[in-house]
Scaffold this active site. Structure first.
Site, PDB file in Angstrom:
ATOM      1  CG  LEU A   1      -1.903  -1.169   1.297  1.00 52.59           C
ATOM      2  CD1 LEU A   1      -2.793  -1.048   2.527  1.00 52.59           C
ATOM      3  CD2 LEU A   1      -2.754  -1.269   0.041  1.00 52.59           C
TER       4      LEU A   1
ATOM      5  CG  HIS B   1      -6.623  -0.767  -7.852  1.00 52.38           C
ATOM      6  ND1 HIS B   1      -6.247  -0.236  -6.636  1.00 52.38           N
ATOM      7  CD2 HIS B   1      -7.873  -0.315  -8.104  1.00 52.38           C
ATOM      8  CE1 HIS B   1      -7.227   0.523  -6.169  1.00 52.38           C
ATOM      9  NE2 HIS B   1      -8.224   0.493  -7.045  1.00 52.38           N
TER      10      HIS B   1
HETATM   11  C1  GRF Z   1      -5.904  -7.391  -3.369  1.00 51.08           C
HETATM   12  O1  GRF Z   1      -7.273  -7.126  -3.433  1.00 51.08           O
HETATM   13  C2  GRF Z   1      -5.160  -6.509  -4.331  1.00 51.08           C
HETATM   14  O2  GRF Z   1      -5.912  -6.180  -5.455  1.00 51.08           O
HETATM   15  C3  GRF Z   1      -4.919  -5.274  -3.531  1.00 51.08           C
HETATM   16  O3  GRF Z   1      -4.684  -5.732  -2.218  1.00 51.08           O
HETATM   17  C4  GRF Z   1      -5.307  -6.987  -2.039  1.00 51.08           C
HETATM   18  C5  GRF Z   1      -4.256  -7.946  -1.555  1.00 51.08           C
HETATM   19  O4  GRF Z   1      -4.816  -9.204  -1.271  1.00 51.08           O
HETATM   20  N1  GRF Z   1      -3.903  -4.463  -4.130  1.00 51.08           N
HETATM   21  P1  GRF Z   1      -3.873 -10.418  -1.005  1.00 51.08           P
HETATM   22  O5  GRF Z   1      -2.966 -10.054   0.155  1.00 51.08           O
HETATM   23  O6  GRF Z   1      -3.094 -10.691  -2.250  1.00 51.08           O
HETATM   24  O7  GRF Z   1      -4.773 -11.564  -0.656  1.00 51.08           O
END
Ligand code: GRF
Length: 217
Positions: free
Chosen positions: A95, A114
Site C-alpha cells: 500500500l 488493483h
Molecule cells: C488485493 O485485493 C489486491 O488487489 C490489492 O490488495 C489486495 C491484496 O490481497 N492491491 P492479497 O494479500 O493478495 O490476498
C-alpha cells in the site's frame, strides 16, 4: 518472434493482506503458466501475515522497514533488490508509494494489481474494502480488477489488462471482493507472463500487447 525470458520476481506484500495474490503467482509458476522465479517476497514488517505465510512456504523474504530507515528507505530497498537479483516487481497488496529511485531503476518492470476498473476507485487510501464499498455506493453495474505499470503516483500508471464482473443487487464489499479476487489472481499471472514473453510495449500511456507471429504451415 519474441522469446520468453523468465522473470526474477520480487513480490511486494502489505502489512495486512493475506498474500493470496502472492500464492496465486507461486502456483502459476509451479504449474508452468508463468515463467518466473520468486527471488524475494518483500515487506515492511516481519509479522505481516503474507510474510509469515511466505516464510512457512519456504519462499525467500526480505524485510525493509521504512520507519527505521527514513530517508534511506529507497536506497536500502534498491540495494536489497539488487542483492536478491530481482529484475521485475509485482505489487500484491503493497500500500505504500514505491520510492522514485526504485521506479527509475526498474522502469516498466513494476506492475500492480488493483481491485477496481481504474481509473475508477483508485488513489491513496483506496484499497481492499474501501474500493468495493465506493463502487457499490456509487452504483456502478460492473466492477473488476486492473493490472497496470507503476508510476510515481497511486494507481495511475499505464493499464496492461482488466477483467470485469457484474455488481449484483444486494452485494456487499465482501461479496463483491470475493467475486473479483479469483480474477485478480489470474490477471496478475497472465500480465506478468506477457512481460516475460516480451510482448508489452508502451505507446504514450497505451500499453500495446503484441500478438505472436504464427508461422505458416
Ligand atoms: C488485493 O485485493 C489486491 O488487489 C490489492 O490488495 C489486495 C491484496 O490481497 N492491491 P492479497 O494479500 O493478495 O490476498
Amino acid at each position: 518472434m519474441s522469446s520468453v525470458r523468465p522473470l526474477s520476481l520480487a513480490v511486494f506484500v502489505g502489512t495486512r493482506g493475506r498474500g493470496s495474490n502472492l500464492f496465486a503467482l507461486h502456483e502459476a509458476i509451479q504449474s508452468g503458466r508463468l515463467a518466473a522465479n520468486i527471488v524475494a517476497v518483500v515487506g515492511t514488517r516481519a509479522d505481516a501475515p503474507a510474510i509469515e505465510r511466505a516464510q512457512a512456504a519456504g519462499l525467500p523474504t526480505l524485510i525493509v522497514d521504512p520507519k527505521a530507515l527514513g530517508d534511506d528507505y529507497g536506497s536500502a530497498l534498491l540495494s536489497a533488490l539488487k542483492d536478491a537479483g530481482a529484475d521485475t516487481i509485482a505489487l500484491a497488496g503493497f500500500l505504500r508509494r514505491v520510492p522514485s529511485r526504485i521506479i527509475q531503476a526498474f522502469g516498466q518492470r513494476i506492475v500492480n494489481i488493483h481491485p477496481s476498473l481504474l481509473p475508477l476507485f483508485g488513489g491513496k487510501g483506496m484499497y481492499g474494502e474501501h474500493v468495493h464499498r465506493a463502487a457499490i455506493e456509487y452504483g456502478v453495474k460492473v466492477s473488476g480488477c486492473t493490472v497496470h505499470f507503476v508510476d510515481e503516483a497511486y494507481d495511475t500508471g499505464p493499464i496492461i489488462a482488466q477483467r470485469t464482473v457484474p455488481v449484483l443487487e444486494g452485494d456487499t464489499a465482501e461479496t463483491l471482493a470475493a467475486r473479483i479476487l479469483p480474477l485478480e489472481h489470474a490477471l496478475l499471472a497472465e500480465s506478468l507472463q506477457l512481460l516475460a514473453e516480451g510482448r508489452l510495449t508502451l505507446d504514450g500511456r497505451v500499453v500495446r500487447i503484441h500478438v505472436p507471429d504464427v508461422s505458416p504451415m
